[in-house]
Design an enzyme around this catalytic site. Sequence first.
Site, PDB file in Angstrom:
ATOM      1  N   THR A  30       0.838  -1.207   0.000  1.00  0.00           N
ATOM      2  CA  THR A  30       0.000   0.000   0.000  1.00  0.00           C
ATOM      3  C   THR A  30       0.873   1.257   0.000  1.00  0.00           C
ATOM      4  O   THR A  30       0.570   2.234  -0.688  1.00  0.00           O
ATOM      5  CB  THR A  30      -0.920   0.000   1.243  1.00  0.00           C
ATOM      6  OG1 THR A  30      -1.691  -1.184   1.214  1.00  0.00           O
ATOM      7  CG2 THR A  30      -1.845   1.196   1.259  1.00  0.00           C
ATOM      8  N   HIS A  84       2.021   1.856  -3.414  1.00  0.00           N
ATOM      9  CA  HIS A  84       0.968   2.465  -4.251  1.00  0.00           C
ATOM     10  C   HIS A  84       0.928   3.981  -4.022  1.00  0.00           C
ATOM     11  O   HIS A  84       0.801   4.758  -4.969  1.00  0.00           O
ATOM     12  CB  HIS A  84      -0.413   1.884  -3.916  1.00  0.00           C
ATOM     13  CG  HIS A  84      -0.604   0.475  -4.396  1.00  0.00           C
ATOM     14  ND1 HIS A  84      -0.586   0.146  -5.727  1.00  0.00           N
ATOM     15  CD2 HIS A  84      -0.813  -0.679  -3.722  1.00  0.00           C
ATOM     16  CE1 HIS A  84      -0.774  -1.160  -5.845  1.00  0.00           C
ATOM     17  NE2 HIS A  84      -0.907  -1.679  -4.644  1.00  0.00           N
TER      18      HIS A  84
END
Length: 343
Positions: A41, A44
């Site tokens: 994450t 990202h």
Amino acid sequence: MKAILKEKPGPGFTFSNVDKPSKLGPREVLVKIRRASICGTDVHIYKWDEWSQSRIKPPLIVGHEMAGEVVAIGEAVTQVKVGDLVSAETHIPCEHCSQCKTGKMHVCKNLEILGVDRNGVFAEYAVIPETVLWKFSPEIPLDYASVMEPFGNAIHTALVTDLTGKKVLITGAGPIGLMAIQVAKAAGASLVITSEVDPSRIEMAKQNGADVVINPIEQDLVKTVYSITNDGVDILLEMSGNKKALEDGLKSVTMGGIVSLLGIFGGSIDINLDSLVTMRGITMYGITGRKMFDTWKVADELLKSKKVDLSKVVTHIIPFENWEKGFELMLNKQCGKVVLNLD
Ligand code: NAD
Ligand code: ZN
């Protein structure tokens, strides 16, 4: 204090000096971060992909996986005290929706995520609600306590059913798939097959105890699984977020088998549910986060008892200041878990 920030919209992070948090809400805790680990994450958000653009509101301190020490508590805090070593469930539940009220806080309707919806842990100090803190057993090294959150993903996904004497296929040997190999073994699986396309992760899957590792680019996954098992596997743990892996994984599960889905596909995928799931009597579970706090208890016990050894999953421990190197490793997948040391 030093912190890794998404200062403004766009790719990359900055390493800046920001004010140390000075105010605590009644049930908030100030944690001195000692280890923090990098999750997909965070990558990202670093890349500033479509999801990040729609979700992240800079400026934001990123990061959510950590191990640290309680240094101050709000006036109403009762569950931790100064000096406690803690890790954190990163999904912060509201505690009042119907899910929260019925023991399903991991699917809270008003979930806030640390380092996504509010300032995270890639900093010397972080403010965290007491509700999500987990006091880990002191026998657990900080480097491993830092990754208890993704380890919990592996546990939550793998233990949807009793694995004793069961044949398990894990598609994807990223950090969570690697941990799931060890969880399945510890839970008594008779055979753990793993599929992975990346050469260095294939190696890591072997080191983490997979009985068979299949590279689906070189070998037909379904045929190979049936040639080894005769009847297919009893359970599939999908941990790649790849459509082909899911499709072939589903075909590799025996009639009436179980599928546990963790992988994120990043959009809709086209799968024949009639022939792959419904008509084969497959039971499917969607897994999000970790059960609060059943999963954490299991994670703690598996690490404390050394039934799971994360030394072959945590491949890099690097100084906080060298965070850029950590992201480079993550971007190139030349790693398992990367832990940042703030001591
Ligand atoms: P990762 O991206 O590091 O690991 C995925 C692995 O799958 C990689 O090693 C990749 O090489 C491999 N892979 C890609 N295509 C494949 C194929 N066709 N066959 C076999 N392997 C293939 O991610 P991770 O951190 O280990 O997480 C695993 C998955 O779980 C990711 O999709 C992630 O987004 C998701 N995730 C979900 C939750 C949740 O709560 N549901 C939480 C954390 C992570
Ligand atoms: Zn809730």
